[in-house]
Design a protein around this motif. Structure first.
Motif, PDB file in Angstrom:
ATOM      1  N   LYS A 146       0.867  -1.180   0.000  1.00 39.73           N
ATOM      2  CA  LYS A 146       0.000   0.000   0.000  1.00 39.73           C
ATOM      3  C   LYS A 146       0.899   1.224   0.000  1.00 39.73           C
ATOM      4  O   LYS A 146       1.710   1.409   0.913  1.00 39.73           O
ATOM      5  N   PRO A 147       0.791   2.075  -1.011  1.00 44.40           N
ATOM      6  CA  PRO A 147       1.701   3.225  -1.086  1.00 44.40           C
ATOM      7  C   PRO A 147       1.338   4.320  -0.096  1.00 44.40           C
ATOM      8  O   PRO A 147       0.191   4.453   0.331  1.00 44.40           O
ATOM      9  N   THR A 148       2.340   5.095   0.255  1.00 45.17           N
ATOM     10  CA  THR A 148       2.150   6.267   1.111  1.00 45.17           C
ATOM     11  C   THR A 148       2.305   7.511   0.260  1.00 45.17           C
ATOM     12  O   THR A 148       3.294   7.674  -0.457  1.00 45.17           O
ATOM     13  N   LEU A 149       1.317   8.386   0.339  1.00 45.65           N
ATOM     14  CA  LEU A 149       1.336   9.609  -0.458  1.00 45.65           C
ATOM     15  C   LEU A 149       1.805  10.766   0.407  1.00 45.65           C
ATOM     16  O   LEU A 149       1.231  11.054   1.461  1.00 45.65           O
ATOM     17  N   THR A 150       2.862  11.424  -0.022  1.00 49.51           N
ATOM     18  CA  THR A 150       3.360  12.609   0.683  1.00 49.51           C
ATOM     19  C   THR A 150       3.204  13.822  -0.229  1.00 49.51           C
ATOM     20  O   THR A 150       3.335  13.724  -1.450  1.00 49.51           O
ATOM     21  N   VAL A 151       2.923  14.969   0.392  1.00 54.29           N
ATOM     22  CA  VAL A 151       2.683  16.203  -0.357  1.00 54.29           C
ATOM     23  C   VAL A 151       3.642  17.277   0.133  1.00 54.29           C
ATOM     24  O   VAL A 151       3.764  17.515   1.331  1.00 54.29           O
ATOM     25  N   THR A 152       4.333  17.895  -0.809  1.00 52.52           N
ATOM     26  CA  THR A 152       5.200  19.031  -0.507  1.00 52.52           C
ATOM     27  C   THR A 152       4.631  20.249  -1.214  1.00 52.52           C
ATOM     28  O   THR A 152       4.600  20.296  -2.444  1.00 52.52           O
TER      29      THR A 152
ATOM     30  N   GLY B 243       3.009  28.643  -4.866  1.00 51.96           N
ATOM     31  CA  GLY B 243       1.716  28.114  -5.274  1.00 51.96           C
ATOM     32  C   GLY B 243       1.764  26.729  -5.883  1.00 51.96           C
ATOM     33  O   GLY B 243       0.745  26.183  -6.279  1.00 51.96           O
ATOM     34  N   ASN B 244       2.961  26.116  -5.953  1.00 54.04           N
ATOM     35  CA  ASN B 244       3.085  24.808  -6.574  1.00 54.04           C
ATOM     36  C   ASN B 244       3.121  23.706  -5.517  1.00 54.04           C
ATOM     37  O   ASN B 244       3.379  23.956  -4.340  1.00 54.04           O
ATOM     38  N   ALA B 245       2.869  22.478  -5.967  1.00 58.91           N
ATOM     39  CA  ALA B 245       2.886  21.334  -5.056  1.00 58.91           C
ATOM     40  C   ALA B 245       3.482  20.118  -5.764  1.00 58.91           C
ATOM     41  O   ALA B 245       3.321  19.946  -6.970  1.00 58.91           O
ATOM     42  N   THR B 246       4.179  19.292  -4.984  1.00 54.23           N
ATOM     43  CA  THR B 246       4.746  18.038  -5.498  1.00 54.23           C
ATOM     44  C   THR B 246       4.182  16.885  -4.698  1.00 54.23           C
ATOM     45  O   THR B 246       4.314  16.859  -3.464  1.00 54.23           O
ATOM     46  N   LEU B 247       3.555  15.940  -5.371  1.00 53.55           N
ATOM     47  CA  LEU B 247       3.003  14.757  -4.725  1.00 53.55           C
ATOM     48  C   LEU B 247       3.925  13.582  -5.021  1.00 53.55           C
ATOM     49  O   LEU B 247       4.313  13.367  -6.167  1.00 53.55           O
ATOM     50  N   THR B 248       4.275  12.829  -3.985  1.00 54.80           N
ATOM     51  CA  THR B 248       5.178  11.697  -4.141  1.00 54.80           C
ATOM     52  C   THR B 248       4.493  10.427  -3.676  1.00 54.80           C
ATOM     53  O   THR B 248       4.007  10.354  -2.539  1.00 54.80           O
ATOM     54  N   CYS B 249       4.470   9.436  -4.557  1.00 54.33           N
ATOM     55  CA  CYS B 249       3.895   8.131  -4.236  1.00 54.33           C
ATOM     56  C   CYS B 249       5.041   7.188  -3.889  1.00 54.33           C
ATOM     57  O   CYS B 249       5.863   6.839  -4.749  1.00 54.33           O
ATOM     58  N   ASP B 250       5.131   6.811  -2.628  1.00 57.75           N
ATOM     59  CA  ASP B 250       6.243   5.985  -2.153  1.00 57.75           C
ATOM     60  C   ASP B 250       6.059   4.546  -2.628  1.00 57.75           C
ATOM     61  O   ASP B 250       5.145   3.843  -2.186  1.00 57.75           O
TER      62      ASP B 250
ATOM     63  N   TYR C 213      -2.681  -5.150  -6.412  1.00 57.95           N
ATOM     64  CA  TYR C 213      -3.033  -3.733  -6.583  1.00 57.95           C
ATOM     65  C   TYR C 213      -3.297  -3.133  -5.213  1.00 57.95           C
ATOM     66  O   TYR C 213      -3.945  -3.749  -4.362  1.00 57.95           O
ATOM     67  N   HIS C 214      -2.804  -1.889  -4.995  1.00 57.03           N
ATOM     68  CA  HIS C 214      -3.104  -1.171  -3.755  1.00 57.03           C
ATOM     69  C   HIS C 214      -3.177   0.320  -4.046  1.00 57.03           C
ATOM     70  O   HIS C 214      -2.425   0.830  -4.880  1.00 57.03           O
ATOM     71  N   GLN C 215      -4.085   0.994  -3.325  1.00 61.02           N
ATOM     72  CA  GLN C 215      -4.241   2.440  -3.505  1.00 61.02           C
ATOM     73  C   GLN C 215      -3.988   3.152  -2.180  1.00 61.02           C
ATOM     74  O   GLN C 215      -4.343   2.654  -1.099  1.00 61.02           O
ATOM     75  N   SER C 216      -3.391   4.332  -2.263  1.00 59.65           N
ATOM     76  CA  SER C 216      -3.083   5.109  -1.063  1.00 59.65           C
ATOM     77  C   SER C 216      -4.334   5.785  -0.519  1.00 59.65           C
ATOM     78  O   SER C 216      -5.386   5.816  -1.168  1.00 59.65           O
ATOM     79  N   ASP C 217      -4.200   6.332   0.674  1.00 61.71           N
ATOM     80  CA  ASP C 217      -5.271   7.161   1.217  1.00 61.71           C
ATOM     81  C   ASP C 217      -5.312   8.482   0.442  1.00 61.71           C
ATOM     82  O   ASP C 217      -4.291   8.951  -0.079  1.00 61.71           O
ATOM     83  N   SER C 218      -6.487   9.087   0.396  1.00 64.33           N
ATOM     84  CA  SER C 218      -6.639  10.360  -0.310  1.00 64.33           C
ATOM     85  C   SER C 218      -6.146  11.514   0.550  1.00 64.33           C
ATOM     86  O   SER C 218      -6.301  11.497   1.768  1.00 64.33           O
ATOM     87  N   VAL C 219      -5.550  12.499  -0.106  1.00 68.94           N
ATOM     88  CA  VAL C 219      -5.025  13.682   0.585  1.00 68.94           C
ATOM     89  C   VAL C 219      -5.570  14.920  -0.121  1.00 68.94           C
ATOM     90  O   VAL C 219      -5.528  15.016  -1.354  1.00 68.94           O
ATOM     91  N   THR C 220      -6.078  15.867   0.665  1.00 71.19           N
ATOM     92  CA  THR C 220      -6.541  17.138   0.099  1.00 71.19           C
ATOM     93  C   THR C 220      -5.353  18.070  -0.052  1.00 71.19           C
ATOM     94  O   THR C 220      -4.639  18.341   0.912  1.00 71.19           O
ATOM     95  N   VAL C 221      -5.151  18.546  -1.249  1.00 72.45           N
ATOM     96  CA  VAL C 221      -4.025  19.438  -1.543  1.00 72.45           C
ATOM     97  C   VAL C 221      -4.536  20.872  -1.561  1.00 72.45           C
ATOM     98  O   VAL C 221      -5.389  21.228  -2.365  1.00 72.45           O
ATOM     99  N   SER C 222      -4.023  21.696  -0.656  1.00 66.48           N
ATOM    100  CA  SER C 222      -4.449  23.092  -0.579  1.00 66.48           C
ATOM    101  C   SER C 222      -3.395  23.901   0.152  1.00 66.48           C
ATOM    102  O   SER C 222      -2.479  23.349   0.759  1.00 66.48           O
TER     103      SER C 222
END
Length: 203
Positions: free
Chosen positions: A47-53, A59-66, A115-124
């Motif tokens: 199960k991947p871990t989603l991190t957000v920078t 105003g930009n963002a980088t999402l990383t799927c571990d 197959y595995h999906q990460s938890d959802s993250v709100t990007v704001s």
């Protein structure tokens, strides 16, 4: 190896991955077939871990799927459970416009067997969290304060001009009054009697 010629793997591990060749003979020992088969063994996808920078200043963002350095996994990205096509990359870059949408994102990893999906993250970019917002001056919006100060400066300059003009006018009026006063106070010139003058000369 089974009696029918099939090959059964027990306690399968990644080292069983590879190319296997086979040869088939009939009862008389004559070769009737030969070939090669490739067998791929896959580890279960984690199960991947989603991190957000988020760089709220830019105003930009980088999402990383571990994916834990796994090369056998395919990464997919989702925006509010809708897959984003052609994004087979462990990193997803979002523009400032996308960040301002305040949408949820997630990623999934898969291979042919799992197959595995990460938890959802709100990007704001919440107000006050990393985003300095508009510049401040004395605790107020910078440009509003500049406008107020500019207007106050113009008004102050106008008042100074009015005061200078008023003082100059008063001074002029004062000088004019003093000039008139001096003319009124000046003694009248004395007239000489011509007869007296002549008598005095004769004596």
């Amino acid at each position: 190896m089974e009696d029918d010629g099939s090959l059964t793997f027990e306690s399968v591990s990644l080292k069983n991955t590879g190319k296997y060749t086979y040869t088939v003979f009939n009862a008389e020992g004559t070769q009737i077939d030969a070939g090669e088969k490739e067998i791929n063994v896959y580890a279960t996808a984690p199960k991947p871990t989603l991190t957000v920078t988020i760089k709220c200043k830019d105003g930009n963002a980088t999402l990383t799927c571990d994916i834990r350095d796994r090369t056998d996994l395919t990464v997919s990205w989702y925006k509010e459970d809708n897959i984003i096509q052609n994004e087979n990359n462990p990193k997803l870059l979002l523009t400032s416009a996308q960040v301002q949408e305040n949408k949820t994102y997630s990623c999934s990893v898969s291979n042919p067997v799992s197959y595995h999906q990460s938890d959802s993250v709100t990007v704001s970019c919440p107000t006050g969290e990393g985003d300095p917002g508009p510049p401040k001056l004395f605790g107020f919006d910078f440009w509003i304060m500049v406008s107020i100060l500019a207007g106050s400066g113009a008004l102050l300059l106008l008042l100074i001009c009015v005061l200078l003009f008023s003082n100059q006018r008063k001074k002029h009026q004062k000088d004019e009054r003093e000039f008139r006063l001096r003319n009124l106070q000046a003694p009248a010139p004395t007239k000489t009697d011509p007869n007296t003058a002549e008598t005095s000369d004769y004596k």
